[in-house]
Design a protein around this motif. Structure first.
Motif, short mmCIF file in Angstrom:
data_model
loop_
_atom_site.label_atom_id
_atom_site.label_comp_id
_atom_site.label_asym_id
_atom_site.label_seq_id
_atom_site.Cartn_x
_atom_site.Cartn_y
_atom_site.Cartn_z
N ARG A 176 42.64 37.35 44.38
CA ARG A 176 43.34 36.87 43.18
C ARG A 176 42.71 37.06 42.17
O ARG A 176 43.18 37.58 41.06
CB ARG A 176 43.81 35.48 43.30
N PHE A 177 41.54 36.48 41.77
CA PHE A 177 40.82 36.33 40.59
C PHE A 177 39.71 37.13 40.38
O PHE A 177 39.05 37.14 39.29
CB PHE A 177 40.44 35.04 40.55
N ARG B 4 33.76 35.77 39.72
CA ARG B 4 33.63 34.42 39.55
C ARG B 4 33.29 33.56 40.96
O ARG B 4 32.23 32.47 40.99
CB ARG B 4 35.12 33.71 39.25
N VAL B 5 33.60 34.25 42.06
CA VAL B 5 33.26 33.69 43.58
C VAL B 5 31.98 34.07 43.68
O VAL B 5 30.96 32.88 44.25
CB VAL B 5 34.13 34.24 44.40
N GLY C 149 35.14 43.52 49.64
CA GLY C 149 36.38 43.60 49.02
C GLY C 149 36.42 44.15 47.42
O GLY C 149 37.33 44.88 47.36
N ALA C 150 35.38 43.72 46.73
CA ALA C 150 35.19 44.55 45.68
C ALA C 150 35.06 45.98 45.82
O ALA C 150 35.67 46.84 44.95
CB ALA C 150 34.18 43.93 44.59
N LEU C 151 34.19 46.32 46.45
CA LEU C 151 33.84 47.95 46.76
C LEU C 151 35.19 48.70 47.36
O LEU C 151 35.27 49.75 46.73
CB LEU C 151 32.61 47.73 47.42
N ILE D 37 29.40 42.72 38.59
CA ILE D 37 30.42 43.11 39.46
C ILE D 37 31.65 42.71 38.51
O ILE D 37 32.16 41.80 38.30
CB ILE D 37 30.61 41.90 40.73
N VAL D 38 32.29 44.01 38.30
CA VAL D 38 33.71 44.05 37.51
C VAL D 38 34.85 43.94 38.10
O VAL D 38 35.83 43.77 37.48
CB VAL D 38 33.54 45.42 36.52
N ASP D 39 34.97 43.86 39.57
CA ASP D 39 36.08 43.92 39.99
C ASP D 39 36.86 42.60 39.64
O ASP D 39 36.70 41.40 39.44
CB ASP D 39 36.02 43.43 41.67
N LYS D 40 38.35 42.70 39.12
CA LYS D 40 39.16 41.77 38.73
C LYS D 40 40.35 41.38 39.59
O LYS D 40 41.37 40.86 39.37
CB LYS D 40 39.72 42.29 37.29
#
Length: 394
Positions: A61-62, A66-67, A113-115, A176-179
């Protein structure tokens, strides 16, 4: 992102795999049985698994950054509290609660998840394999470091030193730039969280993946926590245990990468069955023949080749079947099975030893679970599920 994500996994998993080296000195200095340390590690793995769907949901979600930052801070706090634990409750709160939550925020499903949202499906399995290899490199590199610190400074200052190493995860997370899920076509773009969860829980293959992951968690946490002490009991040395765990990490660098590479070309579930079969055979041979440094190192090399190879394959199946919108949450849910197995592997190892003076029962359980997992992965249908309005689901 691939580089910094790999750095985070290297540190988070490498430090965590060194905990087995602290079992004997901490237990002896504090007058604990092995069940105390084993139970704390078991709680860590259980809480890691229980919170993984929720931390994954937050990352979906975010965004993962941040996590990851929050998890790095919690992880460091856990190591410092572990160093200052003088009671079983304090150890459980440090290793079990703080480090358990820190692991949930800094390991596979958050980074994957980000990748998974960054790379296309045809490259995803390879990328996840590379990242899994980084976690193995951490085990190979940080175990000798932990042993050197324990030998030179004692276990207390060794933990303080490892907390400084773990702190590197915080600045690394900034890259990590995943949003979160951006709504790209495919990957279950129109599926709500509730619908995605319902799809997974109704899918037989999801539960069968969980059975296999239970076995994986049971075996690696039992071996990672109790193997050094087991070898000392059988007349070998702490150095032999450290070298064995480091070899597991070294060979899994290649095993995880190969698993990810092969997962992009062949059936991932068939590969999973093969990995579990190799594990069961390796354990059976280990306990069937007299122990020596040579046989231990051979076992470590073979078992290490399969150590984290299950991770890119299992996550690749989940992403392939259900898409990437809720990948971190669904990957975290199936990972819960892994961590329930890890709980029993960590706790039962200590409990059985304290009550029987031997680990043999647990070794036999590990072999039986390997046989079950070899069988249940074969019938899994790993094709993308069909949804209304979609030709396929990923």
């Amino acid at each position: 992102m691939l580089v910094t994500g790999s750095v985070i996994l290297t540190l988070a998993l490498g430090i965590r795999h060194s905990f087995g080296l602290f079992l004997q000195p901490m237990s002896m200095d504090n007058g604990w049985g092995r069940e105390v340390f084993g139970f704390a590690v078991a709680i860590q793995n259980l809480l890691w698994g229980l919170t993984q769907p929720f931390t994954g949901m937050l990352a979906d979600r975010f965004g993962a950054r941040r996590v990851l930052i929050a998890g790095g801070v919690i992880y460091v706090a856990g190591l410092l509290c572990m160093a200052n634990s003088t009671t079983p409750l304090g150890l459980t709160l440090a290793i079990g609660v703080l480090i358990g939550i820190g692991m949930s925020c800094t390991t596979f499903n958050i980074v994957f998840g980000a990748l998974g949202r960054t790379y296309p499906p045809e490259r995803r399995s390879v990328v996840l394999g590379i990242c899994s290899s980084a976690g193995s490199f951490g085990q190979f590199a940080l175990l000798p470091l932990a042993l050197v610190l324990i030998s030179g400074l004692g276990w207390y200052y060794a933990l303080v030193g490892l907390s400084l190493v773990a702190a590197v995860m915080v600045p690394a997370s900034i890259a990590i730039v995943d949003k979160g899920y951006g709504g790209a076509p495919g990957g279950g773009a129109g599926v709500s969280l509730g619908a995605a969860l319902s799809e997974a829980l109704r899918h037989k293959g999801f539960w069968l993946l969980g059975v296999g992951y239970f076995t994986c968690g049971f075996q690696i946490v039992f071996i990672g926590t109790h193997f050094p002490a087991y070898l000392i009991d059988r007349g070998l040395t702490a150095r032999d245990g450290t070298v064995a765990l480091a070899l597991i990490g070294l060979f899994n660098i290649f095993g995880s990468y190969l698993a990810g590479r092969l997962g992009g070309r062949f059936s991932k579930t068939n590969l999973l069955s093969g990995l579990y079969a190799v594990r069961g055979i390796a354990i059976a041979l280990l306990i069937a023949f007299p122990l020596s440094p040579t046989t231990v190192y051979l076992f470590a090399a073979v078992f290490g080749f399969t150590w984290l190879g299950t991770v890119p394959l299992t996550n690749g199946v989940v992403a392939g079947m259900f898409g990437v919108k809720h990948f971190a949450m669904l990957g975290g849910l199936v990972f819960l099975f892994h961590q329930v197995g890890a709980f029993f592997g960590g706790w039962l190892g200590g409990w059985v030893f304290d009550h029987t003076g031997s680990y043999r029962i647990v070794w036999l359980m590990a072999i039986g679970l390997a046989a079950i997992s070899t069988a249940v992965n074969l019938p899994i249908d790993e094709r993308p599920i069909r949804r209304a309005g979609e030709a396929v689901g990923a």
